[in-house]
Design an enzyme around this catalytic site. Structure first.
Site, PDB file in Angstrom:
ATOM      1  N   LYS A 197       0.828  -1.220   0.000  1.00 32.67           N
ATOM      2  CA  LYS A 197       0.000   0.000   0.000  1.00 32.67           C
ATOM      3  C   LYS A 197       0.863   1.272   0.000  1.00 32.67           C
ATOM      4  O   LYS A 197       2.073   1.209   0.173  1.00 32.67           O
ATOM      5  CB  LYS A 197      -0.946  -0.009   1.188  1.00 32.67           C
ATOM      6  CG  LYS A 197      -1.657  -1.325   1.436  1.00 32.67           C
ATOM      7  CD  LYS A 197      -2.660  -1.749   0.358  1.00 32.67           C
ATOM      8  CE  LYS A 197      -3.231  -3.106   0.746  1.00 32.67           C
ATOM      9  NZ  LYS A 197      -4.289  -3.618  -0.083  1.00 32.67           N
TER      10      LYS A 197
HETATM   11  C1  LIG Z   1      -5.067  -4.807   0.824  1.00 30.74           C
HETATM   12  C2  LIG Z   1      -6.538  -4.731   0.863  1.00 30.74           C
HETATM   13  C3  LIG Z   1      -7.271  -5.153   1.974  1.00 30.74           C
HETATM   14  C4  LIG Z   1      -6.676  -5.929   3.099  1.00 30.74           C
HETATM   15  O1  LIG Z   1      -5.685  -5.282   3.774  1.00 30.74           O
HETATM   16  P1  LIG Z   1      -4.846  -6.074   4.893  1.00 30.74           P
HETATM   17  O2  LIG Z   1      -4.129  -4.978   5.616  1.00 30.74           O
HETATM   18  O3  LIG Z   1      -3.940  -7.017   4.171  1.00 30.74           O
HETATM   19  O4  LIG Z   1      -5.818  -6.794   5.775  1.00 30.74           O
HETATM   20  C5  LIG Z   1      -8.639  -4.933   2.001  1.00 30.74           C
HETATM   21  N1  LIG Z   1      -9.261  -4.346   0.959  1.00 30.74           N
HETATM   22  C6  LIG Z   1      -8.604  -3.968  -0.139  1.00 30.74           C
HETATM   23  C7  LIG Z   1      -9.365  -3.310  -1.252  1.00 30.74           C
HETATM   24  C8  LIG Z   1      -7.222  -4.171  -0.243  1.00 30.74           C
HETATM   25  O5  LIG Z   1      -6.570  -3.846  -1.364  1.00 30.74           O
END
Ligand SMILES: *Cc1c(COP(=O)(O)O)cnc(C)c1O
Length: 403
Positions: A197
């Site tokens: 992210k």
């Molecule tokens: C990455 C992601 C998640 C999950 O995030 P985590 O921190 O790995 O639990 C949820 N929703 C979307 C759209 C994502 O891209």
């Protein structure tokens, strides 16, 4: 030379901050670095912020806080990562998937049709960093006949008096909707700090609290901080002070707190997010936009209009007229040129778990159409202009090769 799809930013600032944690604080789990990270995220969201160990656990924490469980329904778009569904399913709730609008976010009209007397929450998703249409979503949920369907079954649900809006902002830290930052757009906004992210702690998440009156967000922050730590009123850090040993377990919590060692990584990044890292992403996004301008087959994503501005998390390109199999061939050609790309997202109804539970992709034509010709290109801090140009050329050549 090969170009990876994703690469976390581990620069000298990150190394220095982690080094400081290891050498100066004597503390690894939740402590001073987490509090500093929460303060930095708060500056962007203008809300209290609680850090947790993932988006998924943060979303579960908020649904649990509201008292969601078996018999309850949670409305989500079919076009998202599966965690959006699993956070509710793992609490025993039923997920009601609806289709998206052509801007790839949840269709507010579909929400209206999906609300029943069992509906307790909606989870819009800011795909690629592009905010959902929050005014339209809130307007639907505020319609008298939609409000009349709401049947609260816990004290907090009663206090809220309507369907809860908790946003999947895994992609959208720093995004803006009608002048308001992500964090201000829903009752609670959950960001992901996973390694791919915009800001990362390795694994992690952050919850921005924006609950309406009569909720007190600062009070709820204190309560949720305990709830994220087995319901314990004091963390190990606080108990570590002389004489501060006594604590209480005030509710049945989860164990989803973020460690300081990870927070240090995110802290070094977020301090320069608005000044450097986010503008840099926007510049890279614009370079892709320019690179594909003039190619009729290139359906370019949107990064900004009069109302919304993306956090440019993903560059989601679509190939006009391509079906799934041609899209897949184009991806193979791109891979042969040494470029890592991805597809966002395989719609949940096409995945085994959800198929087994009875969801059918035929019910989500807009989601399927947006997925079938989609290719996501590399976009991360540290990617050079030359690399972006190489990606653009690889895509152009691959599309032509598979005409
Ligand atoms: C990455 C992601 C998640 C999950 O995030 P985590 O921190 O790995 O639990 C949820 N929703 C979307 C759209 C994502 O891209």
């Amino acid at each position: 030379m090969s170009i990876r799809f994703s690469l976390p930013l581990i620069d000298a600032d990150v190394i220095a901050e982690v080094n400081d944690t290891l050498t100066n604080t004597g503390w690894l789990t939740t402590g001073p670095k987490v509090r500093l990270l929460e303060d930095e995220i708060s500056k962007i969201t203008r809300t209290p912020v609680l850090c947790v160990n993932s988006w998924t656990s943060g979303a579960m924490l908020m649904l649990r806080w509201l008292g969601i469980g078996p018999g309850d329904e949670v409305i989500i778009p079919a076009y998202t990562y599966s965690a959006t569904a699993l956070c509710a399913m793992n609490l025993g709730a039923t997920v009601v998937m609806v289709d998206v609008s052509d801007d790839v976010t949840i269709d507010p009209e579909k929400i209206r049709a999906a609300v029943t007397e069992r509906t307790k929450a909606v989870i819009p998703v800011d795909i690629a960093g592009w905010p959902a249409d929050y005014d339209a979503i809130h307007a639907v949920l505020d319609e008298p006949e939609v409000r009349a369907r709401f049947v609260p079954s816990t004290e907090r649900q009663e206090k809220l008096g309507r369907v809860f809006v908790v946003t999947d902002a895994a992609h959208s830290i720093g995004a803006v909707y009608k002048g308001e930052p992500a964090g201000q757009l829903a009752d609670a906004t959950v960001f992901s700090l996973h390694s791919v992210k915009n800001i990362t702690t390795g694994e992690g998440g952050a919850i921005a609290l924006n609950l309406p009156a009569p909720f007190d967000n600062d009070e709820e922050y204190i309560f949720l901080r305990a709830l994220a730590l087995n319901g314990q009123t004091k963390s190990a850090y606080e108990k570590n002070q002389p004489g501060a040993w006594r604590y209480d377990i005030i509710d049945q919590g989860l164990k989803v707190n973020l460690p300081d060692i990870g927070a240090a990584i995110g802290l070094a990044q977020i301090r320069k997010y608005e000044s450097t890292l986010l503008p840099d992403r926007k510049r890279m996004f614009a370079r892709y936009q320019d690179g594909f301008a003039g190619y009729d087959w290139a359906l370019r994503p949107i990064e900004k209009n009069a109302e919304r501005e993306s956090s440019c998390h993903l560059y989601m390109l679509r190939i006009s007229g391509a079906d799934e199999s041609r899209r897949d061939s184009i991806i193979e050609s791109i891979a042969r040129r040494g470029v890592g790309v991805n597809v966002h997202y395989i719609p949940m109804p096409m995945l085994t778990l959800f198929k087994t539970r009875g969801y059918r992709i035929e019910d989500y034509p807009a989601t399927y159409a947006l997925y079938a010709n989609e290719i996501t290109l590399p976009l991360y801090n540290g990617l050079t202009d030359d690399q972006i140009d190489e990606v653009i050329q690889a895509v152009i050549d691959s599309v032509e090769e598979n005409a």
